[in-house]
Structure formats: C-alpha cells, structure tokens
Design a protein around this motif. Sequence first.
Motif, PDB file in Angstrom:
ATOM      1  N   GLU A 131      10.250  -2.481   6.368  1.00 47.33           N
ATOM      2  CA  GLU A 131       9.432  -1.880   5.305  1.00 47.33           C
ATOM      3  C   GLU A 131       9.902  -2.318   3.932  1.00 47.33           C
ATOM      4  O   GLU A 131       8.848  -2.696   3.102  1.00 47.33           O
ATOM      5  CB  GLU A 131       9.733  -0.532   5.573  1.00 47.33           C
ATOM      6  CG  GLU A 131       8.712   0.440   4.550  1.00 47.33           C
ATOM      7  CD  GLU A 131       9.188   1.772   4.598  1.00 47.33           C
ATOM      8  OE1 GLU A 131       8.321   2.551   3.938  1.00 47.33           O
ATOM      9  OE2 GLU A 131       9.916   1.977   5.394  1.00 47.33           O
ATOM     10  N   ARG A 132      11.089  -2.489   3.673  1.00 42.99           N
ATOM     11  CA  ARG A 132      11.418  -3.164   2.316  1.00 42.99           C
ATOM     12  C   ARG A 132      10.961  -4.489   2.138  1.00 42.99           C
ATOM     13  O   ARG A 132      10.523  -4.762   0.992  1.00 42.99           O
ATOM     14  CB  ARG A 132      13.252  -3.110   2.230  1.00 42.99           C
ATOM     15  CG  ARG A 132      13.525  -3.455   0.923  1.00 42.99           C
ATOM     16  CD  ARG A 132      14.966  -3.524   0.606  1.00 42.99           C
ATOM     17  NE  ARG A 132      15.462  -3.862  -0.607  1.00 42.99           N
ATOM     18  CZ  ARG A 132      17.055  -4.215  -0.803  1.00 42.99           C
ATOM     19  NH1 ARG A 132      17.518  -3.982   0.146  1.00 42.99           N
ATOM     20  NH2 ARG A 132      16.965  -4.672  -1.886  1.00 42.99           N
ATOM     21  N   ALA A 133      10.958  -5.395   3.253  1.00 46.49           N
ATOM     22  CA  ALA A 133      10.628  -6.762   3.191  1.00 46.49           C
ATOM     23  C   ALA A 133       9.142  -6.569   2.876  1.00 46.49           C
ATOM     24  O   ALA A 133       8.410  -7.454   1.784  1.00 46.49           O
ATOM     25  CB  ALA A 133      10.817  -7.372   4.305  1.00 46.49           C
ATOM     26  N   PHE A 134       8.405  -5.696   3.603  1.00 47.65           N
ATOM     27  CA  PHE A 134       6.867  -5.698   3.418  1.00 47.65           C
ATOM     28  C   PHE A 134       6.479  -5.229   2.039  1.00 47.65           C
ATOM     29  O   PHE A 134       5.498  -6.027   1.485  1.00 47.65           O
ATOM     30  CB  PHE A 134       6.399  -4.983   4.353  1.00 47.65           C
ATOM     31  CG  PHE A 134       4.747  -4.785   4.436  1.00 47.65           C
ATOM     32  CD1 PHE A 134       4.223  -6.094   4.610  1.00 47.65           C
ATOM     33  CD2 PHE A 134       3.916  -3.578   4.185  1.00 47.65           C
ATOM     34  CE1 PHE A 134       2.779  -6.032   4.645  1.00 47.65           C
ATOM     35  CE2 PHE A 134       2.883  -3.563   4.214  1.00 47.65           C
ATOM     36  CZ  PHE A 134       1.991  -4.543   4.546  1.00 47.65           C
ATOM     37  N   ASN A 135       7.151  -4.452   1.287  1.00 46.90           N
ATOM     38  CA  ASN A 135       6.823  -3.951   0.080  1.00 46.90           C
ATOM     39  C   ASN A 135       7.269  -4.602  -0.967  1.00 46.90           C
ATOM     40  O   ASN A 135       6.405  -4.870  -2.072  1.00 46.90           O
ATOM     41  CB  ASN A 135       7.582  -2.248  -0.117  1.00 46.90           C
ATOM     42  CG  ASN A 135       7.207  -1.254   0.732  1.00 46.90           C
ATOM     43  OD1 ASN A 135       5.797  -1.117   1.144  1.00 46.90           O
ATOM     44  ND2 ASN A 135       7.949  -0.401   1.141  1.00 46.90           N
TER      45      ASN A 135
END
Length: 413
Positions: A131-135
């Motif tokens: 999720e952090r990578a995507f955001n």
Amino acid sequence: MPLNDSIFKTYLEKKNNIISNRSILQNTYVPAQLVHRDSQIEDIVNIIAPSLKKDKPSNIMIIGKTGTGKTAVVKYVGDELLKANNEVNVCDYLYINCETVDTPYSILYNISNHIIPDPNKGIPFTGWSLERAFNTLIKYIDEANKVFIIVLDEIDQSYNRNGDDIFYFLTTINEMLINSRVSIIGITNNSKFTEMLTPKIRSRLGEEKIIFPPYTPVELIDILTERSKQAFYPNVLEEGVIPYVAAISAQDSGDARKALDLLRISADIAERNGDKKVTEAHVDYARQKIEIDASAEIVKSLTVQSKLVLMAIIKNPGNAEGQITTGDVFSIYNIFAKNLGYPVLTQRRIGDLISELDMLGIINARIRSLGRKGRTKIIELNIPKEIVALVTEDDMFKSLGKIKNTSFQKTLD
C-alpha cells in the motif's frame, strides 16, 4: 594467460565464414522493419496515439502464441512513440517482463525506477508495504503530468503466482490521479487469460484486444530471408535451407522464434564443422539436437510420480501383441512405487498422469475401444534414446538394481 596456452585458442584463431552478425538471429533483436505485422502495428498505433495529445488510450490485451511477434511489435511501437514524444513531451512508455519481475511489489518497484528520477526518493527494493509503495507511486506519477503506457509482458505469469491484485491497482489508479493518466498493455500467449480475471478487472484490462495469429510458411520465409541478409555472409545458405526451416517451423505452430533458433543452430553446426555452406542436413541435425534438449528439460522437471509412470512405460514389455495399455503401466508402476518406497496412486490417477505425458509430447497415447469392457489407452514412447537414458539413470532409480526380487528383476530386464 598467453593465447597459446588458452583452451579457446582454436576458436579465437578460427575465422567465422558463415555468420557475420550473430545478434541478428537472437530472439531479443528487434528489426527496423517487422514484416507481416502491419495490421497489428496499425491497430496498436491507432489505440495509443491519443497519448501524444495527452489523452488516455484504452487498455490493450495482446494475445498470441509464442513466437508470433507480440513483444517485438510492442517494443517497436513503443520506441516509435518515444521518438514522436520528443516533440511534445506529454507521454512515456515502459516495458516490464512479468516472468522475471514476478511479484506485485517488484512491478511497482520497476515502475518507480523509471518514473522517479531521484533514487533516494523512490520505492526501495524491499521493506515497504504494498500500500505504501502504491501510494508513493501515485504521487510521483501525478507530479510527472504525463500519460504513462505500461507494458506487462507475460502478464499471465504474474497472475499465476500472485492473483490479480496488481491488475486491480493499475486499472483503478486513474481514479486517484488528477494530472496524469496510466494505460496498460498486457501481453499473453494464453487465449483464456482474461477469463481467469474477475469481471470488473477483465472489462478494464481488456478494453481492446489484438490477436497475433501464427506465421504461415510463406511469412516465415520472408522473416528468415530478411534476417539472413544481415546475419550471414553472402551465398553461405544453400537454396533450399530457408524454405525447409520455414516448413518445419510452420508445422510447429508457426513460431518465428523457433525458426530463428533452428536456422542459427544449423549455421553454428556448419561453422563448427568447418563447412562452407549451411545445408538441409545441418538443419536436420540441428532439429534433432533442439528436440533432444527440449525433451531433456521437460523430463528433468517431471514430478516423482510422473517419472515413476514414465519409467513404468520404458520398462514395460506390453501384452502379447507388444502393445502397452494403461493397465500394463499401472502394474509395473505399482511394483516400482512399492519397492522404492513411494505412495501408490490409484489407477485412475495414473491414467491422468499418462494423459499429461501425452500432452507434453513424451509419449503417444491413443484410445482403443474394448467393446463392452470399455476403453483403454495404447501407449508408445515418443522420446529419443538419449532421453530414455536420462530417465533410467535418474538418481531416484539407482536402488532398483539392488532389490533382490526375481519377478521384479524380470521387469527391469
């Protein structure tokens, strides 16, 4: 080390008299002109051209068997898009092979490396949540203020390993962007791939479909002829070599990669022999070598149970007519499995494994009607003696000769 002491001395001193540019015959080479793919090139260009006016193109699913030019065409169109973009600087193109970049995180990491210029600000190789990578990726994509076309080659490989979560991320990303847009081009040789996806992802990912049919013999001749002009010295291919290679490859599903491999290996064999021309005899020898190598890789990757079944076929005397049936295979398999300490599967499951070996081309299994008694399979080996030896010499069968059992030894003999 002085040249005189090198084990490669003969090779280094030997003049190549057949192949002038080996890279032209490699599958990774993208020629300046792609013959017999004008229709597919035009379709892709028409779909992605709006990106040059900063409009989002439709997502594309490209489908076709191995060796039908899918990757070469997409890379060629991508290069041309980037050349056109030099004038306007409103779009970008990046290519990812999902066979090697095989997790959702690694896909995002590779996209990040292309988009984020400062390596200190990009997604680290490991350590972040998905999720952090995507955001983080969303933030930098939007700041770029461009249309990004992301190619996911071998897209089915990612799905087989990880499911369709990454496709959900990438097909919904535009809902979170203000300035930029993202389009996906998926490439697969699995015609059923989109059917595996959830309906929502299927409709988004496959907005447009482009089919790449297998090459015909005539088309393969044209492809090989064009490559040969650049790859070989003049007059080193006998007249019938290219049509012969094309005919063989057309029978094997029209695969241009295999055609190029066959031509290249034929030339390698001629060159090693010191021959001045590549002949159909070199092609025959190369074909046999390729088939042996391919069969060896398949046999090495078989499960323990499949190897037991294959060994039971190899060592099977068959019935009075010399034919091997499913029942005959199961009898010998039963002996092998028990004596070697492996679980014994049911006869129905052995029938399934026989069908799998048939699909792999290792055996031929044809159905034979027994009237009221039902049906059975008549089984024949379809591998050269070199591969038979590879199976019988496998470590798992080493203890067979140590078992002191008269009936068992008769089976082995």
